[in-house]
Design an enzyme around this catalytic site. Structure first.
Site, PDB file in Angstrom:
ATOM      1  N   SER A 137       9.258   0.229   2.351  1.00 46.93           N
ATOM      2  CA  SER A 137       8.041   0.366   1.556  1.00 46.93           C
ATOM      3  C   SER A 137       8.293  -0.303   0.206  1.00 46.93           C
ATOM      4  CB  SER A 137       7.727   1.856   1.382  1.00 46.93           C
ATOM      5  OG  SER A 137       6.636   2.045   0.514  1.00 46.93           O
ATOM      6  N   LYS A 163       5.984  -2.658   4.275  1.00 46.37           N
ATOM      7  CA  LYS A 163       4.765  -1.972   3.834  1.00 46.37           C
ATOM      8  C   LYS A 163       4.603  -2.273   2.360  1.00 46.37           C
ATOM      9  CE  LYS A 163       4.028   2.898   2.717  1.00 46.37           C
ATOM     10  NZ  LYS A 163       4.097   4.275   3.258  1.00 46.37           N
ATOM     11  N   LYS A 165       2.311  -1.566  -1.219  1.00 49.80           N
ATOM     12  CA  LYS A 165       1.383  -0.651  -1.877  1.00 49.80           C
ATOM     13  C   LYS A 165       0.238  -1.484  -2.430  1.00 49.80           C
ATOM     14  CE  LYS A 165       3.631   3.250  -1.444  1.00 49.80           C
ATOM     15  NZ  LYS A 165       3.023   4.438  -0.820  1.00 49.80           N
ATOM     16  N   ASP A 190      -0.597   0.302   2.042  1.00 47.67           N
ATOM     17  CA  ASP A 190      -0.804   1.716   1.737  1.00 47.67           C
ATOM     18  C   ASP A 190      -1.504   1.839   0.388  1.00 47.67           C
ATOM     19  OD1 ASP A 190      -0.697   4.436   1.321  1.00 47.67           O
ATOM     20  OD2 ASP A 190       1.482   4.613   1.496  1.00 47.67           O
ATOM     21  N   GLU A 215      -2.990   2.262   5.398  1.00 51.70           N
ATOM     22  CA  GLU A 215      -2.671   3.675   5.184  1.00 51.70           C
ATOM     23  C   GLU A 215      -3.519   4.252   4.047  1.00 51.70           C
ATOM     24  OE1 GLU A 215       1.616   4.022   5.039  1.00 51.70           O
ATOM     25  OE2 GLU A 215       1.523   6.013   4.152  1.00 51.70           O
ATOM     26  N   ASP A 240      -2.141   9.487   5.823  1.00 53.01           N
ATOM     27  CA  ASP A 240      -0.923  10.089   5.259  1.00 53.01           C
ATOM     28  C   ASP A 240      -1.369  11.365   4.530  1.00 53.01           C
ATOM     29  OD1 ASP A 240       1.168  10.828   3.560  1.00 53.01           O
ATOM     30  OD2 ASP A 240       1.635   8.836   2.849  1.00 53.01           O
ATOM     31  N   LYS A 264       4.945  13.301   7.530  1.00 49.08           N
ATOM     32  CA  LYS A 264       5.944  13.611   6.499  1.00 49.08           C
ATOM     33  C   LYS A 264       6.148  15.107   6.530  1.00 49.08           C
ATOM     34  CE  LYS A 264       4.836  10.016   3.134  1.00 49.08           C
ATOM     35  NZ  LYS A 264       4.082   9.747   1.885  1.00 49.08           N
ATOM     36  N   GLY A 292       8.055   8.566   4.293  1.00 48.26           N
ATOM     37  CA  GLY A 292       9.139   9.003   3.414  1.00 48.26           C
ATOM     38  C   GLY A 292       8.623   9.302   2.029  1.00 48.26           C
TER      39      GLY A 292
HETATM   40  O1  OSB Z   1       2.559   7.117   0.413  1.00 48.24           O
HETATM   41  O2  OSB Z   1       4.160   6.743   1.717  1.00 48.24           O
HETATM   42  C1  OSB Z   1       3.761   7.024   0.599  1.00 48.24           C
HETATM   43  C2  OSB Z   1       6.752   7.293  -1.785  1.00 48.24           C
HETATM   44  C3  OSB Z   1       6.306   8.290  -2.635  1.00 48.24           C
HETATM   45  C4  OSB Z   1       5.059   8.813  -2.454  1.00 48.24           C
HETATM   46  C5  OSB Z   1       4.235   8.360  -1.414  1.00 48.24           C
HETATM   47  C6  OSB Z   1       4.678   7.381  -0.546  1.00 48.24           C
HETATM   48  C7  OSB Z   1       5.950   6.817  -0.752  1.00 48.24           C
HETATM   49  C8  OSB Z   1       6.513   5.721   0.040  1.00 48.24           C
HETATM   50  C9  OSB Z   1       8.012   5.671   0.124  1.00 48.24           C
HETATM   51  O3  OSB Z   1       5.835   4.841   0.534  1.00 48.24           O
HETATM   52  C10 OSB Z   1       8.553   5.477   1.484  1.00 48.24           C
HETATM   53  C11 OSB Z   1      10.056   5.709   1.552  1.00 48.24           C
HETATM   54  O4  OSB Z   1      10.511   6.852   1.293  1.00 48.24           O
HETATM   55  O5  OSB Z   1      10.775   4.773   1.866  1.00 48.24           O
HETATM   56 MG    MG Z   2       1.547   6.720   2.235  1.00 49.77          MG
END
Ligand code: OSB
Ligand code: MG
Length: 373
Positions: A137, A163, A165, A190, A215, A240, A264, A292
């Site tokens: 990510s 992935k 953001k 995401d 996402e 999510d 999660k 995660g």
């Molecule tokens: O939305 O998936 C998410 C990290 C903190 C809060 C929300 C998210 C995330 C990540 C991190 O995308 C994914 C990882 O732990 O590698």
């Molecule tokens: Mg997410």
């Protein structure tokens, strides 16, 4: 099997990231989280509470989780001799909300139970996979060029999917630039709830980039508007933040709010609820994958065991230790294989070894409960 837990320790830890992590709700330079340790029979079970410092991804914070654990869940485990994770799960149903606090305690109980049985967690969960497909990510960067550089580096390291953001102003053009440089990689986006149905036309433009999934475009409460968007988008929506329980997932699927579920453990209150979601989705032929929260190696080891279940069908947000932290809390460090996977640890419980000296160095605050002498 019954466990008599006589001591519990809560610790608030801070670990600096190797690189800042930015999402639609802001930038963080370090992770703060609560480590839960439960002791019985000379064994220690470890759980991680994934709540962050501030209420952005969810309303829970390290402070609310600490308070709820101290006032409610620690006494529950110590005083009413909660015996195992299922017993804990049943007894905490009456407390509303605070899923991350619940999950942290449940995870510690699972680790302890598996250590008592001398089995790895994946066996207790009826997991099947020995290697977990690993994705990464990548947060919002200061510039597009930096983002492309980071993606290039992660692809070199062998990650199976990227992935990114997104947020308003960092979305369509960014996806176009990535596709120009990397036409064939597995790519997903995401939004962490940064859009609303008013942005429908813009979000539909993402369809041209052949994303594996989009996402959480809308806020957590908004199952209905997700269903309106999914009707009009070719790209699969993955929930999510919205997917908080098996019951909510059922409603989301009945409404057509998504085609994929991110699981999660913290968001859904623990392993038992996570497995309910997994099993329900499997029955409905809806694929899931493991998200995660930038966990330390302790939380990530827990996630690896969960992701060994058969309906985890996409690369997961489970990356190598060094992608997050210069020195993880565990040995051995988590690494990816040449196939872009992570091996599920084989030892008892989480199957990795938390390093107490490193935990101590990262500790900001701690409190002990029960029979310490
Ligand atoms: O939305 O998936 C998410 C990290 C903190 C809060 C929300 C998210 C995330 C990540 C991190 O995308 C994914 C990882 O732990 O590698
Ligand atoms: Mg997410």
């Amino acid at each position: 099997m019954s466990i008599k837990i006589d001591r519990i320790e809560l610790s608030l830890l801070e670990l600096p990231y190797v690189h800042y992590f930015e999402t639609s709700f802001g930038r963080e330079e370090s992770k703060t989280f609560i480590l839960v340790r439960v002791y019985a029979d000379g064994l220690c079970g470890y759980g991680e509470v994934v709540a962050d410092r501030g209420p952005f991804y969810s309303y829970e914070t390290t402070s609310t989780a600490w308070m709820i654990l101290k006032e409610y869940f620690v006494p529950l485990v110590l005083d009413s001799s909660v015996t195992d994770p299922l017993d804990f799960y049943n007894r905490v149903q009456k407390y509303s909300g605070h899923p991350m606090a619940k999950a942290g305690m449940e995870l510690a109980l699972w680790d302890l139970l598996a250590k008592q049985k001398n089995q790895p967690l994946w066996q207790l969960y009826n997991g099947e996979r020995k290697e977990i497909p690993s994705g990464v990510s990548v947060g919002i960067q200061d510039t597009e060029a930096e983002l492309l550089e980071r993606i290039e580096a992660f692809m070199q390291e062998g990650y199976l999917r990227i992935k990114i953001k997104i947020k308003p102003g960092w979305d369509v053009d960014i996806c176009r630039a990535i596709r120009k440089s990397f036409p064939d990689i597995l790519l997903q986006a995401d939004a962490n709830g940064a859009y609303s149905l008013k942005d429908k036309d813009l979000l539909k433009e993402l369809d041209e980039f052949d994303l594996l999934m989009l996402e959480q475009p809308f806020p957590a409460y908004d199952l209905w508007d997700h269903s309106r968007l999914q009707l009009e988008m070719k790209t699969a929506i993955c929930l999510d933040e919205s997917a908080v329980s098996a019951e909510t997932v059922r409603k989301a699927l009945e409404m057509g709010s998504c085609r994929i579920i991110n699981i999660k453990v913290g968001r859904v209150s623990g392993i038992i609820e996570a497995r309910k979601i997994h099993d329900f989705c499997e029955k409905k032929t809806i694929p899931v994958w493991c998200g995660g929260m930038l966990e330390s190696g302790i939380g990530r080891a827990h996630n690896l065991h969960l992701a060994s279940l058969p309906n985890f069908k996409f690369p997961n947000d489970l990356s190598a230790s060094k992608r997050y932290y210069s020195q993880d809390l565990i040995e051995p460090q988590i690494d990816i294989t040449k196939d872009g996977t992570i091996r599920v640890p084989e030892g008892a419980g989480i199957g990795v070894f938390p390093q107490e000296d490193r935990i101590k160095r990262a500790t900001l605050q701690h409190e002990k409960f029960g029979a310490w002498h």
